[in-house]
Write a protein that holds these residues in place. Structure first.
Motif, PDB file in Angstrom:
ATOM      1  N   ILE A  14       0.366  -1.320   0.062  1.00  0.00           N
ATOM      2  CA  ILE A  14       0.148  -0.226   0.020  1.00  0.00           C
ATOM      3  C   ILE A  14       1.330   1.143   0.188  1.00  0.00           C
ATOM      4  N   LYS A  15       2.169   1.267   0.389  1.00  0.00           N
ATOM      5  CA  LYS A  15       2.747   2.978   1.153  1.00  0.00           C
ATOM      6  C   LYS A  15       3.642   2.606  -0.576  1.00  0.00           C
ATOM      7  N   ILE A  16       3.939   1.447  -0.569  1.00  0.00           N
ATOM      8  CA  ILE A  16       5.044   1.498  -2.196  1.00  0.00           C
ATOM      9  C   ILE A  16       4.241   2.051  -3.590  1.00  0.00           C
ATOM     10  N   MET A  17       2.698   2.097  -3.827  1.00  0.00           N
ATOM     11  CA  MET A  17       1.557   1.877  -4.592  1.00  0.00           C
ATOM     12  C   MET A  17       1.026   3.833  -4.249  1.00  0.00           C
ATOM     13  N   ALA A  18       0.986   4.115  -2.967  1.00  0.00           N
ATOM     14  CA  ALA A  18       0.902   5.616  -2.780  1.00  0.00           C
ATOM     15  C   ALA A  18       2.091   5.901  -3.143  1.00  0.00           C
ATOM     16  N   ILE A  19       3.474   5.366  -2.478  1.00  0.00           N
ATOM     17  CA  ILE A  19       4.420   6.578  -3.556  1.00  0.00           C
ATOM     18  C   ILE A  19       5.001   6.339  -4.819  1.00  0.00           C
ATOM     19  N   VAL A  20       4.377   5.670  -5.679  1.00  0.00           N
ATOM     20  CA  VAL A  20       4.431   5.508  -7.149  1.00  0.00           C
ATOM     21  C   VAL A  20       3.366   6.501  -7.457  1.00  0.00           C
ATOM     22  N   MET A  21       2.400   6.659  -6.739  1.00  0.00           N
ATOM     23  CA  MET A  21       1.029   7.496  -7.559  1.00  0.00           C
ATOM     24  C   MET A  21       1.120   8.969  -7.365  1.00  0.00           C
ATOM     25  N   ILE A  22       1.995   9.133  -6.247  1.00  0.00           N
ATOM     26  CA  ILE A  22       2.906  10.649  -6.090  1.00  0.00           C
ATOM     27  C   ILE A  22       3.440  10.969  -7.194  1.00  0.00           C
ATOM     28  N   LEU A  23       4.335  10.414  -7.464  1.00  0.00           N
ATOM     29  CA  LEU A  23       5.245   9.890  -8.316  1.00  0.00           C
ATOM     30  C   LEU A  23       5.321  10.567 -10.040  1.00  0.00           C
ATOM     31  N   VAL A  24       4.129   9.612 -10.491  1.00  0.00           N
ATOM     32  CA  VAL A  24       3.253  10.025 -11.794  1.00  0.00           C
ATOM     33  C   VAL A  24       2.691  10.760 -11.672  1.00  0.00           C
ATOM     34  N   LEU A  25       1.667  11.440 -10.629  1.00  0.00           N
ATOM     35  CA  LEU A  25       0.762  12.405 -10.642  1.00  0.00           C
ATOM     36  C   LEU A  25       1.874  13.312 -10.501  1.00  0.00           C
ATOM     37  N   SER A  26       2.780  13.876 -10.006  1.00  0.00           N
ATOM     38  CA  SER A  26       4.024  15.159 -10.390  1.00  0.00           C
ATOM     39  C   SER A  26       4.580  15.249 -11.039  1.00  0.00           C
ATOM     40  N   GLY A  27       4.770  13.686 -12.281  1.00  0.00           N
ATOM     41  CA  GLY A  27       5.366  14.096 -13.678  1.00  0.00           C
ATOM     42  C   GLY A  27       4.261  14.765 -14.753  1.00  0.00           C
ATOM     43  N   ILE A  28       3.032  14.089 -14.456  1.00  0.00           N
ATOM     44  CA  ILE A  28       1.992  14.656 -15.606  1.00  0.00           C
ATOM     45  C   ILE A  28       1.485  16.231 -14.999  1.00  0.00           C
ATOM     46  N   ASN A  29       2.009  16.411 -13.809  1.00  0.00           N
ATOM     47  CA  ASN A  29       1.317  18.613 -13.363  1.00  0.00           C
ATOM     48  C   ASN A  29       2.996  18.607 -13.938  1.00  0.00           C
ATOM     49  N   MET A  30       3.641  18.210 -14.266  1.00  0.00           N
ATOM     50  CA  MET A  30       5.335  18.846 -14.680  1.00  0.00           C
ATOM     51  C   MET A  30       5.287  18.647 -15.610  1.00  0.00           C
ATOM     52  N   LEU A  31       4.655  18.472 -16.168  1.00  0.00           N
ATOM     53  CA  LEU A  31       4.260  18.411 -18.228  1.00  0.00           C
ATOM     54  C   LEU A  31       3.705  20.551 -18.420  1.00  0.00           C
ATOM     55  N   GLY A  32       3.173  20.934 -17.460  1.00  0.00           N
ATOM     56  CA  GLY A  32       3.080  22.093 -17.743  1.00  0.00           C
ATOM     57  C   GLY A  32       1.022  22.212 -16.473  1.00  0.00           C
ATOM     58  N   ILE A  33       0.336  23.161 -16.617  1.00  0.00           N
ATOM     59  CA  ILE A  33      -0.771  23.480 -15.969  1.00  0.00           C
ATOM     60  C   ILE A  33      -2.293  22.887 -16.555  1.00  0.00           C
ATOM     61  N   LYS A  34      -2.179  23.007 -17.991  1.00  0.00           N
ATOM     62  CA  LYS A  34      -3.094  23.257 -18.383  1.00  0.00           C
ATOM     63  C   LYS A  34      -3.383  21.166 -18.653  1.00  0.00           C
ATOM     64  N   GLU A  35      -1.744  20.492 -18.664  1.00  0.00           N
ATOM     65  CA  GLU A  35      -2.714  19.076 -18.675  1.00  0.00           C
ATOM     66  C   GLU A  35      -2.477  18.757 -17.243  1.00  0.00           C
ATOM     67  N   GLY A  36      -2.527  19.348 -15.895  1.00  0.00           N
ATOM     68  CA  GLY A  36      -2.569  19.054 -14.993  1.00  0.00           C
ATOM     69  C   GLY A  36      -4.200  19.608 -14.694  1.00  0.00           C
ATOM     70  N   GLY A  37      -4.552  20.563 -14.742  1.00  0.00           N
ATOM     71  CA  GLY A  37      -6.204  21.178 -15.173  1.00  0.00           C
ATOM     72  C   GLY A  37      -6.994  20.408 -15.651  1.00  0.00           C
ATOM     73  N   ASN A  38      -6.676  19.331 -16.910  1.00  0.00           N
ATOM     74  CA  ASN A  38      -7.479  18.946 -18.062  1.00  0.00           C
ATOM     75  C   ASN A  38      -7.312  17.766 -16.838  1.00  0.00           C
ATOM     76  N   VAL A  39      -6.749  17.090 -16.382  1.00  0.00           N
ATOM     77  CA  VAL A  39      -6.399  16.303 -15.966  1.00  0.00           C
ATOM     78  C   VAL A  39      -7.931  16.009 -15.008  1.00  0.00           C
ATOM     79  N   GLN A  40      -7.929  16.954 -13.731  1.00  0.00           N
ATOM     80  CA  GLN A  40      -8.190  17.770 -12.871  1.00  0.00           C
ATOM     81  C   GLN A  40      -9.475  17.263 -13.292  1.00  0.00           C
ATOM     82  N   GLY A  41     -10.087  18.294 -14.124  1.00  0.00           N
ATOM     83  CA  GLY A  41     -11.409  18.127 -14.838  1.00  0.00           C
ATOM     84  C   GLY A  41     -12.657  16.970 -15.573  1.00  0.00           C
ATOM     85  N   ILE A  42     -11.776  16.124 -15.814  1.00  0.00           N
ATOM     86  CA  ILE A  42     -11.594  14.896 -15.829  1.00  0.00           C
ATOM     87  C   ILE A  42     -12.114  13.831 -14.560  1.00  0.00           C
ATOM     88  N   PHE A  43     -11.535  13.758 -14.211  1.00  0.00           N
ATOM     89  CA  PHE A  43     -11.748  13.344 -13.056  1.00  0.00           C
ATOM     90  C   PHE A  43     -12.818  13.575 -11.965  1.00  0.00           C
TER      91      PHE A  43
END
Length: 447
Positions: free
Chosen positions: A128-157
């Motif tokens: 559970i802890k490993i999966m939680a850390i991986v999730m943080i790293l994946v989402l951080s990577g997406i948001n590093m692509l740009g505010i619009k990319e992170g915002g689009n993911v936010q809207g979809i979910f």
């Protein structure tokens, strides 16, 4: 110049998605248990706690709308209390957020996601802890692509998570036949003050996130119009969803079963429509928590960026990626600290500490309305808080009652929440005071 690096790419839908998307996360699926326990097993009092927490959040958010439209700069509460009180206060908040409040929110959400995923496939505590850390790293990577990319993911979910939640509400209210007495008096011998403070602090965790849109106000296309609309739509909408959701649970399950279960919504759905109901809730929870965690990862690094830009934090955090327009180093640091926090503490400990710390500074943020009106009477205010001065006063009084009662009833977490900001003030004067330029945020706005 680095401060010109952030891009204005977020519209009203993005803003509402940030407000509602962060708020509707793990809280709606987990916190019902804690609120009911802390109310002394009084269903009516628990619903009242949800309502009061929603009203406190809405009143504070409307006060912030005046601040955010007057000061459309990154940083949110940090920016407001730095200008109203002192840079030391802003730094103390930022340091608390970096090591506890905001990073702790991300950690708790990631753990919540992995825990719910475990109900489907079965995971050990370490997995559970490993999966939680991986999730943080994946989402951080997406948001590093740009505010619009992170915002689009936010809207979809944000949209996706509402479907299973709405289904649970409708099925529970229509098909549920359990008669829990809606008592308005705390049970199990708990005093009104104890139940009031502890149950509301638990509920406030589920509402935390409404202030995040102010952190990214510099990246909104039209902050002066969209900020008040976004927080009003978001907070009122989420409050209604929470109250209806908890009423649906109480119509489906006995209060003792809700209080004894870590995932009461899954149990309720299973009782209503069988195993497929439990799977439905698990999927809904995963969507909600994923979106909420993404919103936090999108917004929170902007606060540390704003601090560094003001020369009140590590200068490396002021770096903007020239291609993506994101505060890359602040994003990396947030991911690292959040991942480390996952190794310490339980979900309930993290949420209680985060809510207490957050409301110390929310109270200061609301108080900034009075201070800034006096310091800058001629400052353009596109939006003025309704019911001034009564609404801000009521918000501050309610906040202080909850904080003081919680300090008395839950001293362990509360003392940590008080000590860290005090340490922050000391660190500021030892290491960062020398960097002060005497420049006001209003000077930057004028530029």
């Amino acid at each position: 110049m680095e401060e010109k690096g952030l891009k204005k790419e977020l519209g009203l839908f993005h803003a509402v998605s940030i407000v509602g998307g962060i708020m509707i996360g793990s809280g709606i699926f987990y916190v019902s248990t804690f609120v009911l326990q802390r109310s002394g097993m009084s269903p009516g009092f628990a619903i009242l706690a949800w309502l009061i927490a929603g009203l406190m959040s809405l009143m504070a958010a409307l006060c912030y709308a005046e601040l955010g439209t007057s000061i459309p700069k990154s940083g949110g509460t940090y920016t407001y209390i730095s200008e109203a009180f002192s840079p030391a206060a802003g730094f103390a908040m930022g340091l608390t957020d970096f090591f506890i409040s905001q990073s702790g929110s991300i950690s708790a959400l990631a753990v919540g996601f992995a825990t719910y995923f475990s109900t489907i496939v079965g995971l050990t505590d370490t997995q559970i802890k490993i999966m939680a850390i991986v999730m943080i790293l994946v989402l951080s990577g997406i948001n590093m692509l740009g505010i619009k990319e992170g915002g689009n993911v936010q809207g979809i979910f944000m949209v996706a998570k509402l479907v299973p939640i709405a289904l649970i509400i409708v099925l529970g209210l229509v098909m549920g036949d359990v008669n829990n007495p809606m008592t308005m008096v705390p049970g199990e011998g708990k005093s009104v003050v104890t139940a009031f403070a502890l149950s509301i602090v638990a509920a406030l965790w589920a509402f935390d996130g409404w202030s995040s849109v102010y952190i990214v106000s510099e990246e909104l296309k039209n902050p002066k119009k969209d900020l008040p609309k976004a927080v009003t739509i978001g907070v009122i909408g989420v409050t209604l969803i929470y109250i209806l959701f908890n009423l649906a649970l109480l119509k489906t399950l006995p209060a003792v079963d809700i209080a004894a279960n870590d995932a009461p919504a899954a149990l309720a759905a299973t009782n209503l429509i069988g195993k497929s109901g439990g799977l439905l809730v698990a999927i809904g929870a995963l969507l909600a928590i994923f979106g909420s965690c993404n919103g936090c990862i999108l917004a929170y690094p902007r606060e540390y960026y704003a601090m560094a830009r003001d020369k009140r934090f590590f200068s490396v955090f002021a770096k903007i990626n020239p291609k993506t327009g994101t505060p890359i180093n602040a994003q990396i640091a947030t991911a690292v600290v959040s991942s480390v926090l996952i190794l310490f503490g339980t979900f309930e400990q993290l949420t209680a500490l985060v809510a207490f710390c957050a409301w110390i500074f929310y109270t200061m943020g609301v108080s900034s309305v009075f201070v800034l009106r006096k310091k800058y009477p001629n400052l353009p205010r596109p939006y003025k808080v309704i019911g001034y001065p009564f609404l801000p006063i009521i918000t501050i009084v309610l906040s202080l009652v909850v904080l003081i009662a919680t300090l008395y009833e839950d001293p362990k977490n509360s003392v940590i929440g008080v000590v860290i900001p005090i340490i922050g003030v000391v660190i500021y004067y030892l290491f960062f005071k020398k960097n002060e330029t005497g420049k006001s945020v209003f000077d930057e706005i004028d530029e």
